[in-house]
Write a protein that holds these residues in place. Structure first.
Motif, PDB file in Angstrom:
ATOM      1  N   VAL A   1      26.482  30.083  39.393  1.00 18.12           N
ATOM      2  CA  VAL A   1      26.761  29.594  38.050  1.00 18.12           C
ATOM      3  C   VAL A   1      26.206  28.187  37.887  1.00 18.12           C
ATOM      4  O   VAL A   1      26.507  27.291  38.691  1.00 18.12           O
ATOM      5  CB  VAL A   1      28.277  29.592  37.756  1.00 18.12           C
ATOM      6  CG1 VAL A   1      28.535  29.231  36.291  1.00 18.12           C
ATOM      7  CG2 VAL A   1      28.897  30.944  38.100  1.00 18.12           C
ATOM      8  N   ALA A   2      25.388  27.970  36.858  1.00 25.62           N
ATOM      9  CA  ALA A   2      24.883  26.644  36.491  1.00 25.62           C
ATOM     10  C   ALA A   2      25.700  26.150  35.302  1.00 25.62           C
ATOM     11  O   ALA A   2      25.710  26.770  34.244  1.00 25.62           O
ATOM     12  CB  ALA A   2      23.399  26.706  36.131  1.00 25.62           C
ATOM     13  N   VAL A   3      26.383  25.028  35.496  1.00 31.97           N
ATOM     14  CA  VAL A   3      27.373  24.554  34.527  1.00 31.97           C
ATOM     15  C   VAL A   3      26.916  23.257  33.881  1.00 31.97           C
ATOM     16  O   VAL A   3      26.500  22.312  34.563  1.00 31.97           O
ATOM     17  CB  VAL A   3      28.732  24.335  35.214  1.00 31.97           C
ATOM     18  CG1 VAL A   3      29.773  23.841  34.213  1.00 31.97           C
ATOM     19  CG2 VAL A   3      29.209  25.609  35.899  1.00 31.97           C
ATOM     20  N   GLY A   4      27.022  23.185  32.561  1.00 33.34           N
ATOM     21  CA  GLY A   4      26.799  21.950  31.826  1.00 33.34           C
ATOM     22  C   GLY A   4      25.364  21.470  31.853  1.00 33.34           C
ATOM     23  O   GLY A   4      24.414  22.252  31.893  1.00 33.34           O
ATOM     24  N   GLY A   5      25.215  20.146  31.848  1.00 36.02           N
ATOM     25  CA  GLY A   5      23.889  19.554  31.761  1.00 36.02           C
ATOM     26  C   GLY A   5      23.460  19.350  30.328  1.00 36.02           C
ATOM     27  O   GLY A   5      24.247  19.516  29.385  1.00 36.02           O
ATOM     28  N   TYR A   6      22.181  19.010  30.146  1.00 32.83           N
ATOM     29  CA  TYR A   6      21.651  18.773  28.805  1.00 32.83           C
ATOM     30  C   TYR A   6      20.146  19.019  28.801  1.00 32.83           C
ATOM     31  O   TYR A   6      19.482  18.889  29.829  1.00 32.83           O
ATOM     32  CB  TYR A   6      21.961  17.347  28.330  1.00 32.83           C
ATOM     33  CG  TYR A   6      21.576  16.270  29.315  1.00 32.83           C
ATOM     34  CD1 TYR A   6      20.268  15.780  29.390  1.00 32.83           C
ATOM     35  CD2 TYR A   6      22.523  15.739  30.188  1.00 32.83           C
ATOM     36  CE1 TYR A   6      19.915  14.803  30.283  1.00 32.83           C
ATOM     37  CE2 TYR A   6      22.174  14.752  31.103  1.00 32.83           C
ATOM     38  CZ  TYR A   6      20.874  14.289  31.145  1.00 32.83           C
ATOM     39  OH  TYR A   6      20.525  13.312  32.047  1.00 32.83           O
TER      40      TYR A   6
ATOM     41  N   GLN B   1      19.009  13.649  25.886  1.00 36.56           N
ATOM     42  CA  GLN B   1      19.213  12.860  27.094  1.00 36.56           C
ATOM     43  C   GLN B   1      20.626  12.288  27.190  1.00 36.56           C
ATOM     44  O   GLN B   1      21.068  11.508  26.346  1.00 36.56           O
ATOM     45  CB  GLN B   1      18.211  11.705  27.123  1.00 36.56           C
ATOM     46  CG  GLN B   1      16.797  12.113  27.454  1.00 36.56           C
ATOM     47  CD  GLN B   1      16.650  12.502  28.920  1.00 36.56           C
ATOM     48  OE1 GLN B   1      17.237  11.895  29.809  1.00 36.56           O
ATOM     49  NE2 GLN B   1      15.850  13.521  29.173  1.00 36.56           N
ATOM     50  N   GLY B   2      21.355  12.688  28.249  1.00 37.62           N
ATOM     51  CA  GLY B   2      22.680  12.149  28.505  1.00 37.62           C
ATOM     52  C   GLY B   2      23.799  12.717  27.661  1.00 37.62           C
ATOM     53  O   GLY B   2      24.967  12.368  27.882  1.00 37.62           O
ATOM     54  N   ARG B   3      23.485  13.603  26.717  1.00 33.44           N
ATOM     55  CA  ARG B   3      24.526  14.198  25.876  1.00 33.44           C
ATOM     56  C   ARG B   3      24.856  15.580  26.448  1.00 33.44           C
ATOM     57  O   ARG B   3      24.217  16.573  26.141  1.00 33.44           O
ATOM     58  CB  ARG B   3      24.057  14.284  24.422  1.00 33.44           C
ATOM     59  CG  ARG B   3      23.803  12.903  23.802  1.00 33.44           C
ATOM     60  CD  ARG B   3      23.143  12.999  22.441  1.00 33.44           C
ATOM     61  NE  ARG B   3      23.983  13.705  21.475  1.00 33.44           N
ATOM     62  CZ  ARG B   3      23.624  13.950  20.216  1.00 33.44           C
ATOM     63  NH1 ARG B   3      22.418  13.564  19.796  1.00 33.44           N
ATOM     64  NH2 ARG B   3      24.428  14.581  19.399  1.00 33.44           N
ATOM     65  N   PHE B   4      25.879  15.597  27.268  1.00 31.35           N
ATOM     66  CA  PHE B   4      26.209  16.801  28.025  1.00 31.35           C
ATOM     67  C   PHE B   4      26.750  17.917  27.135  1.00 31.35           C
ATOM     68  O   PHE B   4      27.433  17.658  26.134  1.00 31.35           O
ATOM     69  CB  PHE B   4      27.236  16.476  29.111  1.00 31.35           C
ATOM     70  CG  PHE B   4      26.673  15.682  30.249  1.00 31.35           C
ATOM     71  CD1 PHE B   4      26.068  16.316  31.318  1.00 31.35           C
ATOM     72  CD2 PHE B   4      26.742  14.293  30.241  1.00 31.35           C
ATOM     73  CE1 PHE B   4      25.539  15.586  32.373  1.00 31.35           C
ATOM     74  CE2 PHE B   4      26.223  13.550  31.289  1.00 31.35           C
ATOM     75  CZ  PHE B   4      25.612  14.199  32.356  1.00 31.35           C
TER      76      PHE B   4
END
Length: 356
Positions: A219-224, A229-232
C-alpha cells in the motif's frame, strides 16, 4: 553428525533456538551443522512458534555528543546518522556497524525494511555530495556482515514509499527525481536473487508517500503530485502481487491531509495508526477514531513503530530538543516513557521493526 554430542536432535534444536541473536555469528562459525541449522527456514519458524524470536527496532538516528551537565546533549548543525537498535524486551540500546561505504555517516533520508534476518537499506542522499543515491545494502543478522546489493534501477529516486512482505520481496513506489518531479513508477526487489523488476505505474504521482505491506498487498499512502508541492493528500492505492496490478485509488484513506511518515500498520491486519495534530488515532475497518493525546515530550513525532499490541513513538518536545521514546499499550491506552541513554537521543529519520 549430531548437532550436540549425546543429545537427541530435537533437544539439540531446542537449545539452539534459545540462543540470543547477538550470538548467531558465533554459533554459525562453530561447525557446518550449526551454520546450516540457523540458516534454515525451519529454524526461523521454530523461534517464532516457541516465542524465542525477539522484536528489535532499528532506526536511522543522528549521533549526539554528551555535554557537561546532567541529561544534556550536543546537537550539531549537520547531523551524522547511524543505525541504532532498541530491544523493547530488555530496554537495551546498541549500534550496528555502518555499511562499508558510509563510515562517515549514512545517506540522509535513506529507507529501511526487513526481510527475514536481513535488514535492507535503500537510497537517500549521499552525506558528502548530497546527490541522490540508488545504492542498496543488506545487513545479515546471522553473519553480522553487510553486502552491496544491486542498485535501484530507473534513475534517481528519493522520498519514496517502501515496504517488505517479510518473506523475500521489497516494494518501492513514488518519491521524486532530481528535478523534484513526483513519480508514479514502482519496483520490486527479490533479496535472495538480488534482482529488481518493474511494477506497473501507480494511478497517481506520490512524493513523500509512506509504504506498508498489509493483507497481502503493498500500500502506497498519501504523498502529493508535482504541482502540489508539500500539500499532502489523503488517498492511497494498493498493489496486489497475486494479480500484478494496482487497485482503485481510495481518496479518503487517511484521517487528515498530513505527511504520512507516522502512519503504521499495527501488525494484526486489523488496525492502522497515525499521529496527527497532537493526537494518536486508529482506523479499524473504514472508521478513524482518536485513541489518545501524544505526550508533550514527543509531540513533534519523528517515528512510530508497532509490534505485539504496542506502539513505540519517538519524538521531541520542540525543535533542537533531545529525542526520547514512549510506548503506548493499545489495549490499556497507557503511555510509558522509555529510558534512553544520552548517546541515543538524536533525531530519528526512519526505522523498522524486525523479528529475529
Amino acid at each position: 553428525m549430531e548437532l550436540i554430542s549425546g543429545l537427541p536432535e530435537d533437544l539439540a534444536r531446542d537449545c539452539l533456538i534459545r540462543v540470543s541473536y547477538h550470538q548467531f555469528p558465533t554459533v554459525a562459525s562453530v561447525c557446518k551443522g550449526w551454520k546450516a541449522e540457523i540458516l534454515s527456514p525451519e529454524f526461523h519458524r521454530r523461534r517464532r512458534s516457541t516465542g524465542q524470536a525477539r522484536k528489535v527496532l532499528v532506526m536511522v538516528q543522528a549521533r549526539v555528543e554528551p555535554e557537561p551537565g546532567i541529561g544534556s546533549t550536543k546537537r550539531v548543525t549537520n547531523p551524522v546518522y547511524r543505525l541504532s537498535v532498541f530491544e523493547p524486551e530488555t530496554g537495551n540500546w546498541t549500534e550496528l556497524p555502518p555499511p562499508p561505504e558510509f563510515h562517515s555517516g549514512l545517506p540522509m533520508f535513506c529507507q529501511l525494511v526487513g526481510v527475514g534476518y536481513d535488514l535492507v537499506m535503500l537510497g537517500g542522499l549521499d552525506p558528502n555530495s548530497w546527490e541522490s543515491s540508488n545504492s542498496v545494502f543488506v545487513y545479515n543478522f546471522l553473519s553480522a556482515k553487510w553486502r552491496r546489493a544491486a542498485d535501484m534501477p530507473g534513475g534517481p529516486r528519493t522520498f519514496f514509499a517502501c515496504a517488505s512482505d517479510s518473506e523475500g520481496t521489497v516494494f518501492v513506489a513514488g518519491g521524486h527525481d532530481n528535478e523534484k518531479n513526483a513519480l508514479r513508477s514502482a519496483l520490486a526487489y527479490d533479496v535472495a536473487a538480488d534482482r529488481w523488476v518493474p511494477l506497473p505505474d501507480m494511478a497517481a504521482e506520490r512524493d513523500e508517500c509512506k509504504g506498508l505491506f498489509r493483507r497481502g498487498r503493498f500500500v502506497a499512502v498519501g504523498g502529493y503530485p508535482t504541482d502540489m508541492q508539500g500539500r499532502f493528500e489523503r488517498s492511497a492505492e494498493a498493489f496486489d502481487p497475486a494479480t500484478w496490478s494496482w487497485g482503485p485509488v481510495e481518496e479518503d484513506f487517511l484521517d487528515c491531509a498530513t505527511c504520512p511518515r507516522t502512519f503504521v500498520d499495527g501488525g494484526d491486519d486489523e488496525a492502522v495508526y497515525l499521529c496527527c495534530g497532537g493526537d494518536l488515532s486508529t482506523m479499524r475497518g473504514d472508521t478513524w477514531q482518536k485513541m489518545a493525546t501524544v505526550p508533550g515530550d514527543v509531540r513533534n513525532v519523528a517515528y512510530v513503530g508497532a509490534f505485539d499490541g504496542t506502539l513505540v513513538v519517538i519524538g521531541s518536545s520542540g525543535y533542537g530538543e533531545a529525542h526520547v521514546g514512549f510506548t503506548f499499550d493499545v489495549k490499556s491506552c497507557n503511555w510509558r516513557k522509555l529510558e534512553s541513554p544520552q548517546g541515543f537521543r538524536g533525531h530519528v529519520q526512519t526505522g523498522y521493526v524486525l523479528e529475529i
